[in-house]
Design an enzyme around this catalytic site. Structure first.
Site, PDB file in Angstrom:
ATOM      1  N   ASP A  28       0.275  10.044  -5.943  1.00 44.88           N
ATOM      2  CA  ASP A  28      -1.634   9.003  -5.481  1.00 44.88           C
ATOM      3  C   ASP A  28      -2.909   9.883  -5.817  1.00 44.88           C
ATOM      4  O   ASP A  28      -4.102   9.616  -5.031  1.00 44.88           O
ATOM      5  CB  ASP A  28      -1.137   8.557  -4.492  1.00 44.88           C
ATOM      6  CG  ASP A  28      -1.969   7.195  -3.573  1.00 44.88           C
ATOM      7  OD1 ASP A  28      -2.463   6.549  -4.826  1.00 44.88           O
ATOM      8  OD2 ASP A  28      -2.483   6.976  -3.000  1.00 44.88           O
TER       9      ASP A  28
ATOM     10  N   ALA B 252      -0.773   2.596   4.213  1.00 47.80           N
ATOM     11  CA  ALA B 252      -1.747   0.595   4.085  1.00 47.80           C
ATOM     12  C   ALA B 252      -0.164  -0.244   4.612  1.00 47.80           C
ATOM     13  O   ALA B 252      -0.069  -0.988   3.802  1.00 47.80           O
ATOM     14  CB  ALA B 252      -1.960   0.745   2.696  1.00 47.80           C
TER      15      ALA B 252
ATOM     16  N   HIS C  32       3.706   3.725  -1.305  1.00 47.48           N
ATOM     17  CA  HIS C  32       2.974   4.641  -0.362  1.00 47.48           C
ATOM     18  C   HIS C  32       3.715   4.396   0.970  1.00 47.48           C
ATOM     19  O   HIS C  32       2.671   3.995   1.926  1.00 47.48           O
ATOM     20  CB  HIS C  32       1.539   4.307  -0.580  1.00 47.48           C
ATOM     21  CG  HIS C  32       0.251   4.345  -0.915  1.00 47.48           C
ATOM     22  ND1 HIS C  32       0.664   3.042   0.253  1.00 47.48           N
ATOM     23  CD2 HIS C  32       0.138   3.955  -1.947  1.00 47.48           C
ATOM     24  CE1 HIS C  32      -0.524   2.543  -0.484  1.00 47.48           C
ATOM     25  NE2 HIS C  32      -1.187   2.747  -1.337  1.00 47.48           N
TER      26      HIS C  32
ATOM     27  N   HIS D 220      -0.993  13.105   4.209  1.00 48.24           N
ATOM     28  CA  HIS D 220      -0.777  11.187   4.320  1.00 48.24           C
ATOM     29  C   HIS D 220       0.297  11.095   4.672  1.00 48.24           C
ATOM     30  O   HIS D 220       0.323  10.474   5.841  1.00 48.24           O
ATOM     31  CB  HIS D 220      -0.257  10.458   3.241  1.00 48.24           C
ATOM     32  CG  HIS D 220      -1.346  10.268   1.685  1.00 48.24           C
ATOM     33  ND1 HIS D 220      -2.501  11.870   1.442  1.00 48.24           N
ATOM     34  CD2 HIS D 220      -2.383   9.391   2.434  1.00 48.24           C
ATOM     35  CE1 HIS D 220      -3.305  10.738   0.337  1.00 48.24           C
ATOM     36  NE2 HIS D 220      -3.361   9.267   0.780  1.00 48.24           N
TER      37      HIS D 220
ATOM     38  N   GLY E  82       1.270  16.570   2.243  1.00 49.47           N
ATOM     39  CA  GLY E  82       0.809  17.323   3.635  1.00 49.47           C
ATOM     40  C   GLY E  82      -0.642  16.689   4.488  1.00 49.47           C
ATOM     41  O   GLY E  82      -0.343  17.384   5.952  1.00 49.47           O
TER      42      GLY E  82
END
Length: 354
Positions: free
Chosen positions: A251, A198, A194, A228, A226
């Site tokens: 995810d 993070a 991702h 993240h 839309g």
């Protein structure tokens, strides 16, 4: 069993697709076939491949519900998936990996994506910090049915882990420097988990994990719900890496396809409100979108139809080295049929044709 799909609109070209025993054989309108599906010009794409999903329909992978999850995913166009674990006690992860989901009527099982426990405390996000440990290749390699390991490469023993790991290694939940990420890639890590989320933010002057990925042209996984990531950064990633390196992932959480409310996620409470999931400390905790929703959002953001679907089909298949994700002879007969707005009309999987 054989099947002839007639009048299929494949990226703007009207064609017929002949399949036999779960494999695409050829394009040949003259083929005589007992089983014919005329889709009357509807769009036909390869089945979607989601390599990072924690659950949907109220069910979580860590509760041993992957068989049920696979059926829900298939109904939303995902025909293959990697059930994704959370940072929890070793015994919990071992128990899940011992199970091979029954996916006869669902999405095909590709192996588990082990997200944690080898991640950064500073960038753990929704991963439970109570169970974080340094990379342990002996323990990981003892796990069954794994496909991907998520790793923060700044942790002790990371290089040895990457070199000896039996699964694909993806850099994620990390606070690594450019140099640490580059070293991990040189050792064999070949994707980001991702991307942008993070991990250290990109900077125009100070190189980061994302710069290392770009310099080495590795795969980059992207949540395109839309929420993240902004439209600008979605377009940037496709522009910088291309659809041959961008892998769309959902995810998705148990709340996907379900109502807002309170859920358990990795022994932590999350709140879903207006389809957005948060921990009590305000951290984002995964998405509530199916992969087809992410494809639609990418197209809405200006990514071409071809690039958006390629990033959810061909590219994850290439990443895992499997014969899926393409409508070409010799590849698995996994398809979705959609209308012009990409709403699912029909889903066909290889298993149905064997």
């Amino acid at each position: 069993m054989d099947l002839l799909i007639k009048n299929a609109n494949v990226f703007g070209k009207l064609t017929n697709i002949y399949c036999k025993d779960g494999v695409i054989e050829e394009y040949d309108p003259r083929t005589v076939c007992e089983n014919i599906l005329d889709v009357n010009g509807s769009k036909v794409f390869p089945g979607l491949i989601d390599i990072h999903t924690h659950g949907c329909g109220g069910a979580d992978v860590m509760d041993g519900k992957s068989s049920y999850i696979s059926k829900i995913l298939k109904s939303h166009g995902t025909t293959s998936f990697c059930p994704t674990t959370m940072t929890m006690p070793k015994a919990s992860i071992e128990k899940i990996c011992d199970e091979i989901p029954d996916t006869k009527d669902g999405a095909h099982f590709l192996g588990y994506n082990i997200e944690g426990p080898f991640v950064s405390r500073e960038k753990c996000g929704a991963q439970n910090p109570e169970y974080l440990i340094d990379p342990d290749e002996n323990w990981f390699n003892s796990l069954k049915n794994t496909a991907i390991a998520v790793l923060a490469p700044e942790l002790e023993n990371s290089e040895e882990f990457i070199k000896r790991c039996k699964a694909k290694v993806s850099i994620g939940h990390t606070n690594a420097s450019y140099e640490q990420a580059l070293k991990a890639i040189k050792c064999g890590a070949d994707s980001l988990t991702h991307t942008f989320n993070a991990m250290p933010e990109p900077h125009h002057r100070n190189k980061s994990v994302i710069d290392a990925a770009l310099d080495e042209n590795i795969y980059v996984q992207l949540i395109c719900d839309g929420f993240h990531n902004s439209k600008t950064y979605v377009r940037f990633l496709f522009g910088a890496f291309g659809s041959g390196r961008v892998i769309l992932i959902s995810d998705s959480l148990a709340a996907t396809g379900y109502e807002d409310g309170i859920y358990n996620f990795g022994n932590q409470q999350i709140t879903v409100k207006d389809r957005k999931a948060y921990l009590d400390n305000g951290s984002i905790a995964g998405s509530t979108s199916f992969l087809i929703d992410c494809v639609k959002k990418a197209i809405e953001f200006g990514v071409s139809e071809y690039d958006a679907f390629t990033s959810a089909t061909k590219t994850p298949a290439d990443y895992l080295g499997i014969k899926k994700g393409r409508i070409e002879p010799g590849f698995d007969a996994d398809f979705i049929v959609t209308d012009n707005d990409y709403n699912i009309l029909k889903v066909i999987t290889k298993e149905q044709l064997i």
